[in-house]
Design a protein around this motif. Structure first.
Motif, mmCIF file in Angstrom:
data_model
loop_
_atom_site.group_PDB
_atom_site.id
_atom_site.type_symbol
_atom_site.label_atom_id
_atom_site.label_comp_id
_atom_site.label_asym_id
_atom_site.label_seq_id
_atom_site.Cartn_x
_atom_site.Cartn_y
_atom_site.Cartn_z
ATOM 1 N N PHE A 165 -16.267 -42.576 0.235
ATOM 2 C CA PHE A 165 -16.034 -41.681 1.370
ATOM 3 C C PHE A 165 -15.767 -40.234 0.980
ATOM 4 O O PHE A 165 -15.952 -39.340 1.806
ATOM 5 C CB PHE A 165 -14.858 -42.204 2.212
ATOM 6 N N ALA A 204 -16.236 -52.007 1.334
ATOM 7 C CA ALA A 204 -15.613 -50.677 1.258
ATOM 8 C C ALA A 204 -15.906 -49.866 2.508
ATOM 9 O O ALA A 204 -15.047 -49.113 2.998
ATOM 10 C CB ALA A 204 -16.107 -49.936 0.016
ATOM 11 N N LEU A 205 -17.104 -50.001 3.050
ATOM 12 C CA LEU A 205 -17.461 -49.280 4.279
ATOM 13 C C LEU A 205 -16.574 -49.687 5.443
ATOM 14 O O LEU A 205 -16.293 -48.878 6.336
ATOM 15 C CB LEU A 205 -18.935 -49.532 4.630
ATOM 16 N N GLU A 259 -12.728 -47.520 -4.890
ATOM 17 C CA GLU A 259 -14.002 -47.729 -4.189
ATOM 18 C C GLU A 259 -14.086 -46.864 -2.931
ATOM 19 O O GLU A 259 -15.117 -46.248 -2.655
ATOM 20 C CB GLU A 259 -14.155 -49.207 -3.826
ATOM 21 N N SER A 260 -13.016 -46.800 -2.177
ATOM 22 C CA SER A 260 -12.999 -45.981 -0.959
ATOM 23 C C SER A 260 -13.130 -44.501 -1.287
ATOM 24 O O SER A 260 -13.833 -43.762 -0.587
ATOM 25 C CB SER A 260 -11.706 -46.231 -0.177
ATOM 26 N N GLY A 270 -13.450 -50.660 5.190
ATOM 27 C CA GLY A 270 -12.036 -50.494 4.874
ATOM 28 C C GLY A 270 -11.418 -51.606 4.070
ATOM 29 O O GLY A 270 -10.185 -51.709 4.004
ATOM 30 N N GLN A 271 -12.224 -52.461 3.450
ATOM 31 C CA GLN A 271 -11.694 -53.576 2.681
ATOM 32 C C GLN A 271 -11.863 -53.376 1.172
ATOM 33 O O GLN A 271 -11.729 -54.321 0.402
ATOM 34 C CB GLN A 271 -12.382 -54.876 3.108
ATOM 35 N N GLY A 272 -12.169 -52.154 0.743
ATOM 36 C CA GLY A 272 -12.320 -51.869 -0.676
ATOM 37 C C GLY A 272 -11.025 -51.362 -1.288
ATOM 38 O O GLY A 272 -10.060 -51.057 -0.585
ATOM 39 N N SER A 273 -11.033 -51.258 -2.616
ATOM 40 C CA SER A 273 -9.878 -50.711 -3.315
ATOM 41 C C SER A 273 -9.808 -49.197 -3.089
ATOM 42 O O SER A 273 -10.734 -48.594 -2.534
ATOM 43 C CB SER A 273 -9.994 -51.006 -4.816
#
Length: 335
Positions: free
Chosen positions: A58, A44-45, A53-54, A47-50
């Motif tokens: 963030f 997620a950190l 999650e993002s 940019g590969q999270g849903s």
């Protein structure tokens, strides 16, 4: 010259504190009302999270964690400076009234001078600094004697008196206000880290970027001031000038923190003391440790507090006070 063994010990402690902070941040990112699997944090950190999650990471967790860490650092450094210039181990921006002065100024601004929400967060540190500076100036003025100079014990006693008086002013201010505003001020005064947005970080970060290096630069002057007025005069230090500059630095650090999180006391008391116990009283050694320690103490207090009670948790200021108040009494009895 600083003992090489102490320098090595300082570096080891700084590394351990950095590891503790990272571990606490990871734990804090995973727990909360909406839990997040730890194996999903790194994706997620990057940019590969849903979307969920993002958003959690963030928009909610990460801003709050960074704000808490910065505020703890600011309060710890402010306390270390105040203890150095007053030569009093009981000095803390929350105990001697500086936080109260900043709080009253922000409350007046919030209640009587409404501005657009986007501008408020950037004005709050300036308003808080104004109130804290006026309070610190009056405390310093009443604590200073022409023949004897600054009286450390007197400063703490007068500061406690100012803190109580300003608490009374705050009660008068909010007693006739709307319920919503009173609730907001009450939570803010308890030390609730409720503002968790990136503009808040942008508002407080420049103060720390400027003031932390300046305080470290002045660490040797603090060493000399802590030896007493006669020693400082003997080496050619302009005592009052240095005290005032360092006092303004401490006030600016405390007020920038208070403007974001409200009244959080005892971090500035405990962190410098624990750091001194680790590496001794030399400012170049213990101040960097105190800064990281203050950030970690407040971070772990907020992580625990926000997960104890649903839905809003317990304010970090109360968690810190539960630890700090007995510690303050211990120091008071010992001194």
């Amino acid at each position: 010259m600083i003992n090489p063994a102490l320098l090595k010990k300082q570096r080891i402690i700084l590394c351990l504190l950095a590891i503790l902070i990272i571990i606490t941040i990871i734990i804090g990112m995973g727990i909360g009302d909406a839990s997040m699997a730890y194996n999903r944090i790194i994706p997620a950190l990057f940019g590969q999270g849903s979307f969920k999650e993002s958003f959690i990471l963030f928009s909610i967790r990460l801003p709050r964690i960074i704000i808490t860490l910065l505020v703890g650092m600011a309060l710890a450094l402010s306390g270390a400076i105040l203890q150095g210039i007053t030569r009093n181990d009981l000095a803390d921006p929350g105990i001697i009234g500086i936080n109260s002065g900043a709080g009253v100024a922000v409350a007046i601004f919030f209640l009587f001078y409404p501005v657009q929400a986007g501008s408020l967060i950037y004005l709050q540190p300036i308003v808080a600094f104004t109130g804290a500076f006026l309070t610190a100036f009056l405390i310093y003025l009443f604590s200073y004697e022409k023949n004897n100079g600054l009286r450390p014990i007197r400063l703490v006693l007068i500061g406690v008196g100012f803190s109580m008086a300003l608490s009374g002013v705050m009660i008068v201010l909010i007693s006739s206000q709307e319920r919503e505003k009173v609730d907001f001020i009450a939570k803010w005064l308890a030390g609730t880290i409720g503002a968790s947005d990136w503009p808040v970080i942008i508002a407080i970060l420049p103060w720390l970027i400027v003031l932390i290096p300046y305080a470290l630069y002045k660490a040797n002057r603090l060493n000399i001031l802590s030896l007493g007025e006669h020693a400082a005069i003997g080496v050619g230090i302009a005592i009052e000038k240095e005290r005032i500059l360092l006092l303004i630095t401490a006030v600016a650090l405390a007020s920038s923190a208070v403007s974001v999180t409200g009244g959080i006391a005892f971090v500035g008391l405990m962190a410098p003391h624990i750091a001194k116990a680790m590496v001794g009283p030399r400012n170049q050694l213990y101040i960097p440790i105190a800064i990281l320690l203050g950030g970690w103490l407040l971070l772990i207090a907020d992580t625990i507090g926000r997960n104890l009670v649903d839905p809003d948790g317990i304010p970090a200021g109360i968690i810190v006070a539960l630890i700090g108040a007995p510690y303050f009494l211990y120091l008071l009895m010992r001194k």
